[in-house]
Design a protein around this motif. Structure first.
Motif, PDB file in Angstrom:
ATOM      1  N   PRO A  41       0.832  -1.207   0.000  1.00  0.00           N
ATOM      2  CA  PRO A  41       0.000   0.000   0.000  1.00  0.00           C
ATOM      3  C   PRO A  41       0.862   1.250   0.000  1.00  0.00           C
ATOM      4  O   PRO A  41       1.929   1.285   0.599  1.00  0.00           O
ATOM      5  CB  PRO A  41      -0.807  -0.130   1.290  1.00  0.00           C
ATOM      6  CG  PRO A  41      -0.009  -1.047   2.153  1.00  0.00           C
ATOM      7  CD  PRO A  41       0.679  -1.996   1.229  1.00  0.00           C
ATOM      8  N   ASP A 116      -4.108  -4.638   2.916  1.00  0.00           N
ATOM      9  CA  ASP A 116      -2.899  -3.853   3.188  1.00  0.00           C
ATOM     10  C   ASP A 116      -1.640  -4.590   2.754  1.00  0.00           C
ATOM     11  O   ASP A 116      -0.618  -4.588   3.445  1.00  0.00           O
ATOM     12  CB  ASP A 116      -2.813  -3.489   4.672  1.00  0.00           C
ATOM     13  CG  ASP A 116      -3.849  -2.458   5.080  1.00  0.00           C
ATOM     14  OD1 ASP A 116      -4.296  -1.686   4.212  1.00  0.00           O
ATOM     15  OD2 ASP A 116      -4.229  -2.432   6.273  1.00  0.00           O
ATOM     16  N   ASN A 161      -6.782  -5.616  -3.721  1.00  0.00           N
ATOM     17  CA  ASN A 161      -6.110  -5.158  -2.506  1.00  0.00           C
ATOM     18  C   ASN A 161      -7.026  -4.223  -1.735  1.00  0.00           C
ATOM     19  O   ASN A 161      -7.498  -3.224  -2.280  1.00  0.00           O
ATOM     20  CB  ASN A 161      -4.802  -4.445  -2.841  1.00  0.00           C
ATOM     21  CG  ASN A 161      -3.995  -4.104  -1.588  1.00  0.00           C
ATOM     22  OD1 ASN A 161      -4.034  -4.809  -0.596  1.00  0.00           O
ATOM     23  ND2 ASN A 161      -3.261  -3.004  -1.648  1.00  0.00           N
ATOM     24  N   VAL A 163      -7.283  -1.527   1.068  1.00  0.00           N
ATOM     25  CA  VAL A 163      -6.478  -0.582   1.837  1.00  0.00           C
ATOM     26  C   VAL A 163      -7.340  -0.043   2.966  1.00  0.00           C
ATOM     27  O   VAL A 163      -8.369   0.599   2.725  1.00  0.00           O
ATOM     28  CB  VAL A 163      -5.962   0.564   0.948  1.00  0.00           C
ATOM     29  CG1 VAL A 163      -5.120   1.536   1.764  1.00  0.00           C
ATOM     30  CG2 VAL A 163      -5.153   0.006  -0.219  1.00  0.00           C
ATOM     31  N   THR A 164      -6.949  -0.304   4.196  1.00  0.00           N
ATOM     32  CA  THR A 164      -7.777   0.048   5.345  1.00  0.00           C
ATOM     33  C   THR A 164      -7.579   1.510   5.754  1.00  0.00           C
ATOM     34  O   THR A 164      -6.586   2.157   5.406  1.00  0.00           O
ATOM     35  CB  THR A 164      -7.464  -0.869   6.533  1.00  0.00           C
ATOM     36  OG1 THR A 164      -6.072  -0.779   6.861  1.00  0.00           O
ATOM     37  CG2 THR A 164      -7.798  -2.313   6.193  1.00  0.00           C
ATOM     38  N   ARG A 166      -7.124   4.870   8.260  1.00  0.00           N
ATOM     39  CA  ARG A 166      -6.313   5.262   9.410  1.00  0.00           C
ATOM     40  C   ARG A 166      -6.854   6.584   9.935  1.00  0.00           C
ATOM     41  O   ARG A 166      -7.665   7.245   9.280  1.00  0.00           O
ATOM     42  CB  ARG A 166      -4.839   5.372   9.034  1.00  0.00           C
ATOM     43  CG  ARG A 166      -4.522   6.456   8.039  1.00  0.00           C
ATOM     44  CD  ARG A 166      -3.058   6.415   7.621  1.00  0.00           C
ATOM     45  NE  ARG A 166      -2.160   6.652   8.740  1.00  0.00           N
ATOM     46  CZ  ARG A 166      -0.827   6.644   8.630  1.00  0.00           C
ATOM     47  NH1 ARG A 166      -0.255   6.394   7.458  1.00  0.00           N
ATOM     48  NH2 ARG A 166      -0.060   6.879   9.675  1.00  0.00           N
ATOM     49  N   LYS A 226      -6.044   0.351  14.191  1.00  0.00           N
ATOM     50  CA  LYS A 226      -4.772   0.725  13.571  1.00  0.00           C
ATOM     51  C   LYS A 226      -4.179   1.914  14.308  1.00  0.00           C
ATOM     52  O   LYS A 226      -4.877   2.875  14.648  1.00  0.00           O
ATOM     53  CB  LYS A 226      -4.983   1.075  12.097  1.00  0.00           C
ATOM     54  CG  LYS A 226      -3.704   1.508  11.371  1.00  0.00           C
ATOM     55  CD  LYS A 226      -3.985   1.940   9.941  1.00  0.00           C
ATOM     56  CE  LYS A 226      -4.246   0.757   9.048  1.00  0.00           C
ATOM     57  NZ  LYS A 226      -4.341   1.163   7.608  1.00  0.00           N
ATOM     58  N   SER A 239      -1.586  -2.578  12.562  1.00  0.00           N
ATOM     59  CA  SER A 239      -3.023  -2.820  12.573  1.00  0.00           C
ATOM     60  C   SER A 239      -3.343  -4.230  13.049  1.00  0.00           C
ATOM     61  O   SER A 239      -2.541  -5.154  12.907  1.00  0.00           O
ATOM     62  CB  SER A 239      -3.622  -2.597  11.176  1.00  0.00           C
ATOM     63  OG  SER A 239      -3.074  -3.510  10.243  1.00  0.00           O
ATOM     64  N   THR A 280      -0.599  -6.705  11.366  1.00  0.00           N
ATOM     65  CA  THR A 280       0.161  -6.248  10.202  1.00  0.00           C
ATOM     66  C   THR A 280       0.931  -4.980  10.545  1.00  0.00           C
ATOM     67  O   THR A 280       0.362  -4.019  11.071  1.00  0.00           O
ATOM     68  CB  THR A 280      -0.769  -5.958   9.010  1.00  0.00           C
ATOM     69  OG1 THR A 280      -1.549  -7.110   8.718  1.00  0.00           O
ATOM     70  CG2 THR A 280       0.035  -5.573   7.780  1.00  0.00           C
ATOM     71  N   ASN A 282       3.155  -2.107   8.630  1.00  0.00           N
ATOM     72  CA  ASN A 282       3.565  -1.508   7.360  1.00  0.00           C
ATOM     73  C   ASN A 282       4.421  -0.285   7.642  1.00  0.00           C
ATOM     74  O   ASN A 282       4.138   0.486   8.582  1.00  0.00           O
ATOM     75  CB  ASN A 282       2.347  -1.087   6.534  1.00  0.00           C
ATOM     76  CG  ASN A 282       1.839  -2.201   5.644  1.00  0.00           C
ATOM     77  OD1 ASN A 282       2.539  -2.651   4.743  1.00  0.00           O
ATOM     78  ND2 ASN A 282       0.630  -2.662   5.905  1.00  0.00           N
ATOM     79  N   ASN A 295       6.566  -4.621   4.886  1.00  0.00           N
ATOM     80  CA  ASN A 295       5.565  -5.046   5.858  1.00  0.00           C
ATOM     81  C   ASN A 295       5.962  -6.371   6.488  1.00  0.00           C
ATOM     82  O   ASN A 295       6.770  -7.131   5.942  1.00  0.00           O
ATOM     83  CB  ASN A 295       4.155  -5.125   5.249  1.00  0.00           C
ATOM     84  CG  ASN A 295       3.963  -6.302   4.305  1.00  0.00           C
ATOM     85  OD1 ASN A 295       4.797  -7.180   4.179  1.00  0.00           O
ATOM     86  ND2 ASN A 295       2.829  -6.312   3.623  1.00  0.00           N
TER      87      ASN A 295
END
Length: 701
Positions: A41, A116, A161, A163-164, A166, A226, A239, A280, A282, A295
């Motif tokens: 990401p 992610d 993918n 992408v969460t 934040r 996260k 996260s 996770t 990153n 990551n």
């Protein structure tokens, strides 16, 4: 755990200047990012992929349709079809460009899904459990069509993918309560903020539903959190994602029952109960003029899958998965002959331990272990590529990836039956992108991908010792990896100004060698085997427009021709248990035509919004009719409607899926019906959900 997270979200003090139902903009200047792909990401920008068709669904798109699973979200895209094989709304099958991604064990999975940058296809059968994904906490969904050289194996049709989100400034805190037909109620809450160098986000969801079909109660509980840090040129996030679910499944029904009592459950008692955890890390940092992204992750999944059989004994499968790994990518830009050359290179790898136990469950008795296997799988990959502006309007891309997969097979009941499988593959991608005028892009590419056989397929692949049905597991000869080569050309157009218009068209051809299917030498036994060749080809077109008055509409069409290119004898539920397919026969459960369209109309200064979404799915052959000799599933069209109203910080949404209450079927196969004398083979179908109502109330706190 969930109650504590909910309390945290609600106890936080209110903040001003809220931005409901949108993704807040970052207010801190970040280190510049060179976008070269989607392996990891990126921050501040959306990665578009490597010269080819791609799509991005942001949080606004997902929220506007009220989707709760990734399958529902992907259905917005051209050429994507969903089917309900298991009879559970949270566990749909997804088909894209003739390849599948599904929670159903035993199906060939040709699409990879990442969260992610972490692969979430399960190691036992490469399936994806959509109910475990934190879709409510996703900022955007990135879809790269065709074989994804960056992401590695199993990306034959596409790579997805998630992408969460934040935490961002200003602070955002929201709670949503909803309820509706069939005993459904849901509570969701999230909170996020940035405090100097630190930011945080937490989201929690609990959903309960009795189900519109008998004995299909489900419970889904997820937690996502996260923590992020922006300091000293570093952008770091840590996260956690967790889920504890229990989903009862209804499966398919004999076709005459579908006509009279579509809400029936043929073998009530089937359920899927997973408990999952994922952590996770990153990180990104500038290294001179380059950008380093990396990551690390760890996943744990324990599942209990119970199946009530029409004839005893019942069956149970218990899986225990422990997965860890990471990836690193270095990218940058340098001038070559006074033109920019983007370059990148990276490594990734993961180690997984999977233990699968199969049990027979006699009536009134305890579980009896029938098979128990373990696989300690090692996946390693390396990739590199360059993208160079040959002229101001022409860009060339060359990418390569090498994968090594080591899959030892250990029989825990009989160690003498253990074995080892290893796969190696170099996958290339070359592409050209031409910009003849502002807002227009024409592109073409040639790319390769491969799929390694799943543990379930490897364990049942010996022609001299075919597996009894249901499958038994054993130390069978290694299958060859599935190899796909895709040729693609396309065009896209985007305009700015008061009326934003986006257009796209794409044609593709994917030749697949050594595809894996279930072969049946007799009516009661079978094994997985490579067959010569299959092909997926098609055309996709899309249009989207947003007017100056915020009126929006979209339209998509996809044509898919998925065919066998060689003859083979495959398994079928129809007598005598096998069938011969010939070159040109259509692969079942892949409709040739699929279209969808929608419009969103603002009212009263956009305080109210009416939305209509329609989809059409063409006829398709039933699974088990690879020879194309039986009557196909009928085509169908479904219309969904919704009304959104915003008053201050409150928002009300009323959704009526299948507003015209159309009866339709999304999945079909063949099986014996033991409730009828003589156990005749019949069409077994899964009906679509009838009209129902969902009402939600959300508030920014």
């Amino acid at each position: 755990m969930l109650a504590g997270a909910l309390l945290l979200a609600l106890a936080a003090p209110p903040a001003g200047a809220q931005q409901p139902d949108s993704v807040p903009k970052d207010t801190t200047t970040l280190t510049p990012v060179v976008v070269t792909g989607v392996r990891l990401p990126t921050t501040g920008e959306t990665a578009r992929g490597l010269t080819g068709r791609s799509a991005v669904l942001d949080a606004t798109d997902l929220d506007a349709r009220g989707v709760s699973t990734l399958a529902d979200a992907l259905e917005m895209l051209p050429g994507v079809t969903t089917a309900d094989e298991l009879g559970a709304a949270a566990q749909l099958d997804v088909t894209l460009r003739g390849f599948q991604v599904s929670p159903t064990i035993g199906l060939p999975q040709g699409i990879t899904v990442y969260v992610d940058g972490v692969r979430v296809n399960e190691p036992d059968a490469n399936e994806v459990n959509f109910d475990l994904l934190p879709l409510e906490d996703v900022e955007r969904v990135e879809v790269s069509y065709g074989p994804s050289v960056l992401l590695g194996r199993n990306s034959l049709g596409a790579a997805v993918n998630l992408v969460t989100r934040r935490g961002r400034a200003p602070a955002n805190r929201e709670i949503e309560l909803s309820g509706g037909s069939y005993g459904r109620y849901e509570v969701k809450a999230n909170a996020g903020d940035r405090l100097g160098r630190w930011d945080y986000y937490v989201g929690v969801r609990y959903e309960h539903e009795d189900g519109w079909r008998q004995a299909t109660t489900s419970r889904i509980a997820t937690l996502f959190g996260k923590v992020g840090l922006l300091a000293g040129g570093w952008d770091v996030t840590l996260s956690y994602s967790g889920a504890s679910n229990r989903i009862h499944q209804a499966g398919s029904l004999p076709d005459d029952v579908v006509d009279t009592r579509p809400d029936s459950n043929f073998t009530g008692g089937d359920y899927f109960a997973p408990v999952a955890h994922q952590l996770t890390l990153n990180a990104q940092h500038a290294v001179g003029s380059a950008q380093l992204s990396a990551n690390l992750f760890g996943r744990r999944l324990d599942t209990d899958q119970f199946n009530v059989n029409a004839a005893p004994p019942d069956s149970r499968q218990r899986n225990h998965e422990r997965i860890g790994g990471g990836a690193a990518q270095l990218s940058g830009t340098k001038p070559v002959l006074r033109r920019p050359l983007r370059w990148f290179a990276g490594l990734d790898g993961q180690y997984s331990q999977t233990v699968v136990g199969l049990y027979a469950v006699p009536t009134g008795g305890g579980d009896s272990l029938t098979d128990s296997v373990r696989a300690n799988e090692l996946d390693l990959g390396a990739f590199a590529g360059v993208s160079w502006a040959v002229t101001p309007a022409l860009e060339a891309t060359v990418v390569g990836r090498y994968d090594y997969v080591r899959l030892p097979y250990e029989d825990l009941l009989d160690p003498s039956q253990s074995g080892l499988n290893a796969f190696r593959r170099l996958s290339p991608r070359v592409a050209l992108s031409w910009t003849p005028a502002v807002g227009h892009e024409v592109y073409g590419s040639l790319s390769g991908g491969f799929r390694t056989p799943a543990l379930v397929e490897i364990a049942c692949s010996d022609p001299t010792a075919a597996c009894p049905l249901p499958f038994a597991l054993g130390p069978d000869p290694a299958l060859r990896a599935v190899i796909a080569t895709t040729y693609e050309v396309g065009w896209r157009h985007g305009s700015g100004g008061r009326g934003r218009l986006g257009l796209g068209a794409d044609a593709y051809l994917t030749n697949v060698r050594d595809d894996i299917f279930f072969v049946a030498p007799t009516a009661t036994t079978g094994y997985f085997q490579n067959i010569g060749a299959t092909r997926r080809s098609g055309f996709e077109a899309s249009a989207r427009w947003t007017g100056p008055s915020k009126l929006e509409w979209y339209a998509n069409y996809g044509y898919t021709a998925a065919t066998f290119q060689t003859s083979a004898v495959l398994a079928t539920g129809r007598a005598p248990g096998n069938e011969t397919v010939a070159s040109g026969d259509r692969i079942p459960m892949i409709p040739a035509h699929r279209a969808n369209a929608g419009v969103s109309v603002p009212l009263a200064g956009d305080r109210w919004r009416v939305r209509l979404d329609a989809r059409y799915v063409g006829p398709q052959y039933l699974r088990g009719d690879e020879g194309n000799v039986e009557r196909r599933l009928s085509d169908y069209a479904v219309l969904d409607a919704s009304l959104d109203a915003g008053v201050g910080r409150y928002r009300v949404r009323i959704a009526v899926p299948n507003v015209l209450d159309h009866r339709y079927v999304t999945f079909g196969t063949f099986a014996e019906n033991p409730t009828v004398a003589g156990d005749p083979v019949q069409r077994f179908l899964t009906p679509g959900v009838p009209r129902h109502v969902l009402v939600s109330l959300s508030a920014d706190l």
